[in-house]
Motif scaffolding. Structure first.
Motif, PDB file in Angstrom:
ATOM      1  N   LYS A   1      -9.087  -0.169  -0.404  1.00 25.39           N
ATOM      2  CA  LYS A   1      -8.765  -0.891  -1.643  1.00 25.39           C
ATOM      3  C   LYS A   1      -8.384  -2.326  -1.294  1.00 25.39           C
ATOM      4  CE  LYS A   1      -5.895  -0.476  -5.808  1.00 25.39           C
ATOM      5  NZ  LYS A   1      -5.385  -1.819  -5.822  1.00 25.39           N
ATOM      6  N   GLN A   2      -9.348  -3.215  -1.383  1.00 30.09           N
ATOM      7  CA  GLN A   2      -9.052  -4.630  -1.150  1.00 30.09           C
ATOM      8  C   GLN A   2      -8.139  -5.108  -2.283  1.00 30.09           C
ATOM      9  OE1 GLN A   2      -9.912  -6.674   1.419  1.00 30.09           O
ATOM     10  NE2 GLN A   2     -10.784  -4.882   2.455  1.00 30.09           N
ATOM     11  N   PRO A   3      -7.118  -5.906  -1.992  1.00 28.87           N
ATOM     12  CA  PRO A   3      -6.222  -6.346  -3.059  1.00 28.87           C
ATOM     13  C   PRO A   3      -6.958  -7.163  -4.124  1.00 28.87           C
ATOM     14  CG  PRO A   3      -5.676  -7.386  -0.948  1.00 28.87           C
ATOM     15  CD  PRO A   3      -6.764  -6.421  -0.674  1.00 28.87           C
ATOM     16  N   ASP A   4      -6.587  -6.953  -5.402  1.00 25.68           N
ATOM     17  CA  ASP A   4      -7.261  -7.746  -6.437  1.00 25.68           C
ATOM     18  C   ASP A   4      -6.552  -9.073  -6.688  1.00 25.68           C
ATOM     19  OD1 ASP A   4      -5.166  -6.399  -7.528  1.00 25.68           O
ATOM     20  OD2 ASP A   4      -6.413  -5.030  -8.719  1.00 25.68           O
ATOM     21  N   GLN A   5      -5.436  -9.309  -5.992  1.00 23.61           N
ATOM     22  CA  GLN A   5      -4.812 -10.633  -6.032  1.00 23.61           C
ATOM     23  C   GLN A   5      -4.313 -10.936  -4.618  1.00 23.61           C
ATOM     24  OE1 GLN A   5      -1.934  -9.156  -8.844  1.00 23.61           O
ATOM     25  NE2 GLN A   5      -0.303  -9.485  -7.392  1.00 23.61           N
ATOM     26  N   GLN A   6      -3.971 -12.214  -4.328  1.00 23.52           N
ATOM     27  CA  GLN A   6      -3.573 -12.503  -2.949  1.00 23.52           C
ATOM     28  C   GLN A   6      -2.180 -11.936  -2.661  1.00 23.52           C
ATOM     29  OE1 GLN A   6      -4.207 -16.448  -1.390  1.00 23.52           O
ATOM     30  NE2 GLN A   6      -3.588 -15.779   0.666  1.00 23.52           N
TER      31      GLN A   6
ATOM     32  N   TYR B   1       0.813  -1.221   0.000  1.00 18.40           N
ATOM     33  CA  TYR B   1       0.000   0.000   0.000  1.00 18.40           C
ATOM     34  C   TYR B   1       0.843   1.266   0.000  1.00 18.40           C
ATOM     35  CZ  TYR B   1      -4.105  -2.833   0.287  1.00 18.40           C
ATOM     36  OH  TYR B   1      -5.095  -3.733  -0.021  1.00 18.40           O
TER      37      TYR B   1
END
Ligand SMILES: C[S@@+](CC[C@H](N)C(=O)[O-])C[C@H]1O[C@@H](n2cnc3c(N)ncnc32)[C@H](O)[C@@H]1O
Length: 454
Positions: free
Chosen positions: A443-448, A24
């Motif tokens: 902003k939730q991550p779009d990948q792990q 982040y």
């Protein structure tokens, strides 16, 4: 323990060795080396003569690839890499010292890895002497290094001790031959015992063991045996890490089958078993996943509330300025972070061009600083308190909503402007910190990105 809570709260989440967490940070384009230097300079001028600075030096080489390892490292058996690397780290140190107005006073110095003990005693001596040529030493200084039991001979221990190192941290991970075979990491109890005895005889005042729970093929019986042997050797500190399974970053973790990993509940039970045995043997649990003897400074720092957490984990020696040297190292000026380039080739190129090898970072906003304070309080002391100005700044209602659910689950309680993590909630401290992590929520991550919290 209530395993359904483990199922509910076992989600991907940061370990909070920094806030904001590295994914982040600001974008690469927003990073500016001159601004980074100004931040370093400002903190240096305000703190060097009072608290001093910390130095972290990444020594990235390892002779063997340990399959579980999630750290940045370079595998080689060619020891000819040592001298040129030391030379470049010293040049990087010069690049910092050249723009600082006074001699840095070192409060804490840590050699991390990779495997620092990959390097010969002679090269380690060259490195530390080069650093000290341009630095002073704080009268409460602490020098420590990470050590691999099979490459930590008496000569290295003596050389480093004579140069001021009084602490070492041994990578033990697990004593079970079956687990060691699967993770490709071998050391016998006798080898570890020899290092411990040598270090004690030389005069080292604190020995840490790194252990990991949740590794492939670990069982209750194997953990019991590892902890028993650990207790017999009686290190002063133990980092009992939760295995971070991140095969999308650490490709060697794909070399064993996920079927060999304990389930979430089994993994948590392995921690509980180790914790119970360590507490029976008089070790005290410190922050998240750490234990120490009552006589160790880490335990004392909990009592006097000076415990701190940074990229190196828990520490008793907090300075606002931490300079990280070497490939992939992270520096912290308290108002900003910066990370060095991650490949040795790129590191060499920038150093040879007389440039600081930093490539990305983050300049903390007021909001970041307030959240960092609460996350640090929670990770170190399991409680935090806020004032009205802070709750207005952070729009606390949304945070409180998340915390109330955890309060109903018995993980914490809130009284006026204070949050206290209950004993039951301590294993969920990463989840509790996530309630404060506004950047993650926006902003939730779009990948792990992160390993699982439990
Ligand atoms: C930076 S590594 C260096 C260790 C060093 N090379 C050695 O031989 O012990 C520091 C520690 O991180 C921990 N570690 C590495 N990979 C991990 C993973 N995937 N999950 C949890 N802990 C891990 C290990 O306990 C290790 O001792």
């Amino acid at each position: 323990m209530n395993n359904s809570l483990v199922t509910k709260y076992n989600v991907p989440g940061p370990r909070y060795t920094s806030y904001p967490t590295v994914p982040y940070w600001g974008s690469l384009e927003d990073f500016n080396v001159d601004l980074w230097k100004q931040n370093v300079l400002k903190t240096f001028e305000a703190t060097n003569s009072s608290e001093g600075i910390s130095l972290y030096i990444q020594l990235p080489y390892c002779e063997h690839l340990c399959h579980y390892c999630g750290c940045n490292k370079k595998i080689t058996t060619q020891h000819s890499v040592e001298a040129p690397y030391v030379k470049r780290v010293l040049k990087e140190w010069d690049l910092y010292c050249d723009f600082l107005p006074a001699k840095p006073i070192i409060r804490e110095l840590h050699f991390g890895g990779g495997t620092p003990t990959f390097f010969s005693a002679e090269n380690l001596e060259l490195l530390i002497c080069g650093i000290l040529k341009r630095a002073g030493i704080n009268n409460r200084s602490e020098f420590s290094f990470k050590a691999h039991p099979t490459s930590t001979n008496k000569e290295k221990l003596e050389t480093l001790f004579n140069l001021g190192f009084k602490r070492l941290s041994l990578g033990v991970q697990d004593f079970s031959p079956e687990v060691q075979r699967v993770i490709n990491r071998y050391q016998t109890v006798d080898e570890v015992q020899e290092v411990v005895e040598n270090a004690r005889n030389i005069g080292y005042k604190s020995i840490n063991f790194d252990l990991i729970f949740g590794l492939p093929k670990q069982t209750k019986a194997s953990i019991e045996d590892t902890i028993e042997k650990t207790i017999e050797l009686r290190p002063d500190r133990i980092a009992y890490y939760s295995y971070a399974h991140v095969p999308w970053v650490s490709k060697a973790q794909r070399l064993y089958s996920e079927k060999d990993l304990p389930s979430n509940d089994e993994k948590r039970n392995l921690y509980e078993l180790g914790k119970a045995m360590l507490e029976d043997a008089n070790f005290i649990e410190i922050g998240m996943d750490h234990f120490a003897l009552p006589s160790d400074d880490l335990t004392k720092s909990v009592q006097d509330k000076s415990l701190h957490r940074n990229f190196m984990g828990y520490t008793t020696a907090h300075t606002q300025l931490m300079i990280g040297l070497g490939v992939s190292s992270i520096s912290d000026s308290w108002t900003a972070f910066a990370q060095n380039v991650k490949t040795i080739k790129e590191y060499e190129r920038l150093i040879d061009a007389n440039e600081l090898p930093v490539f990305k970072g983050h300049f903390l906003t007021k909001e970041d600083q307030v959240i960092r304070k609460h996350i640090l309080n929670l990770m170190c002391h399991f409680e935090t308190e806020w004032c009205d100005t802070e709750s207005n700044l952070l729009h606390f209602d949304a945070i409180l909503e998340k915390l109330h659910e955890m309060e109903n689950d018995g993980l914490c309680y809130i009284e006026h402007n204070k949050l206290v993590v209950t004993e039951k909630g301590q294993k969920f401290v990463r989840n509790i910190c996530m309630a404060f992590d506004l950047r993650l929520q926006r902003k939730q991550p779009d990948q792990q990105l992160f390993s699982s919290t439990i």
